[in-house]
Design a protein around this motif. Structure first.
Motif, short mmCIF file in Angstrom:
data_model
loop_
_atom_site.label_atom_id
_atom_site.label_comp_id
_atom_site.label_asym_id
_atom_site.label_seq_id
_atom_site.Cartn_x
_atom_site.Cartn_y
_atom_site.Cartn_z
N VAL A 175 11.43 29.83 -9.88
CA VAL A 175 11.41 31.25 -10.25
C VAL A 175 10.12 31.90 -9.76
O VAL A 175 10.13 33.01 -9.22
N SER A 232 9.82 34.86 -6.82
CA SER A 232 9.21 36.16 -7.13
C SER A 232 8.34 36.68 -5.99
O SER A 232 8.03 37.87 -5.96
N ASN A 263 7.19 42.69 -4.65
CA ASN A 263 7.99 42.69 -5.87
C ASN A 263 7.15 43.06 -7.09
O ASN A 263 7.59 43.84 -7.94
N TYR A 264 5.94 42.54 -7.16
CA TYR A 264 5.06 42.87 -8.28
C TYR A 264 4.55 44.30 -8.16
O TYR A 264 4.39 45.00 -9.18
N PRO A 278 14.47 38.44 -6.18
CA PRO A 278 13.00 38.37 -6.19
C PRO A 278 12.37 39.31 -7.22
O PRO A 278 11.41 38.94 -7.90
N ALA A 335 12.94 37.85 -10.58
CA ALA A 335 12.05 36.70 -10.78
C ALA A 335 10.64 37.15 -11.11
O ALA A 335 9.96 36.57 -11.97
N ALA A 336 10.16 38.20 -10.43
CA ALA A 336 8.82 38.73 -10.72
C ALA A 336 8.76 39.26 -12.15
O ALA A 336 7.78 39.03 -12.87
N ASN A 337 9.81 39.95 -12.58
CA ASN A 337 9.87 40.45 -13.95
C ASN A 337 9.87 39.30 -14.95
O ASN A 337 9.23 39.36 -16.01
N VAL A 396 8.54 36.33 -14.50
CA VAL A 396 7.21 35.72 -14.53
C VAL A 396 6.27 36.54 -15.42
O VAL A 396 5.50 35.99 -16.22
#
Length: 295
Positions: free
Chosen positions: A35, A39, A56-57, A265, A268-270, A272
């Protein structure tokens, strides 16, 4: 010939831990690492390829630097934290009360078993079914509104009973109170009853005994129950979707929507960031109670 003792014949500790460590790595650490890796993958409308990017972040926190208004991500996390705090407080009060009654007022082990069985009966059905069962009660034409109308207590149906923050919190409390109660009950059953008698001999009343004796000795159970409830509420999306009428934002709901649109992606960033927030909350709780020492 010298015989080896069982202690000398035993395998080293690290060898004994290998099977469980392998299971832990395969089913927990590896998916989590995947995961985190996803991300950072770049993505456009058509392809998803391995790579490394911070986009993504950056997309997730887009607009969060503005001082005039909170960004969407911060609003979503604050909404989720609001539900988390409300549900934690309510489940703590209800769970502690139920655990106290069963530990100190129900003397028969058979009766305690019967009560625990009754508490677990709702878990024999799906969580979704348990949530849907509230709709005929809380809807505009539901049993609660019809009863209040028949009694003349209201002139028109109450809208906020369903598809609102109230219904979401109610469903969460319904679902997760048992997760808070069971660890607290286990802690209470370990309390030496002579301590309660000593408090009574020293002239303490019921509330003083509860606050100064029972609560401190139950802090391990309270911490474990709090971790259960907080992690379940923070990651939930089904309850918010069903009881909120798809109108209330939460982090879990946002991740579910992102995955449904194949934005893996970004989802996945969310996830994390959500994991980091939950870990910080748990770390803060552990500062209050050293769980490893207590256990």
């Amino acid at each position: 010939m010298k015989t080896l003792s069982l202690r000398q014949m035993a395998l080293p500790a690290w060898v004994q831990a290998l099977p469980m460590g392998g299971v832990f790595f395969l089913f927990f650490a590896l998916p989590l690492l995947l995961v985190v890796a996803v991300s950072f993958w770049p993505q456009n409308e058509y392809t998803l390829e391995p790579g490394f990017t911070w986009d993504n972040y950056l997309t997730l926190f887009n607009g969060c630097g503005s001082t005039s208004e909170l960004c969407v991500t911060l609003k979503t996390y604050l909404s989720t934290l609001k539900f988390c705090v409300l549900v934690w407080a309510l489940t703590l009060v209800l769970g502690f009360t139920l655990a106290y009654f069963m530990a100190f007022h129900v003397q028969s082990v058979a009766m305690q078993t019967v009560l625990f069985t009754l508490l677990t009966i709702p878990f024999w059905t799906s969580n979704v079914i348990r949530m849907i069962s509230w709709i005929p009660l809380l809807g505009r034409n539901g049993l609660v509104n019809q009863t209040l109308l028949d009694l003349g207590l209201i002139n028109e149906p109450i809208d906020w009973l369903l598809y609102s923050d109230f219904s979401v919190v109610l469903a969460f409390v319904h679902l997760f109170t048992t997760f808070m109660m069971v660890p607290i009950f286990n802690s209470m059953m370990k309390i030496d009853r002579s301590l309660l008698e000593a408090a009574d001999d020293c002239g303490a009343n019921g509330w003083q005994t509860l606050w100064n004796v029972v609560v401190p000795l139950c802090r391990t159970g309270i911490l474990i129950g709090s971790i259960f409830v907080i992690t379940l509420v923070m990651g939930d999306f089904v309850t918010v979707g069903v009881m909120g009428g798809q109108q209330i934002a939460s982090v879990g709901k946002t991740i579910q929507v992102q995955t449904s649109y194949l934005q893996f992606p970004l989802a996945a960033a969310n996830a994390v960031v959500l994991l980091a927030v939950v870990l910080m909350i748990i770390a803060g709780l552990n500062r209050l109670v050293d769980l490893r020492k207590e256990l």
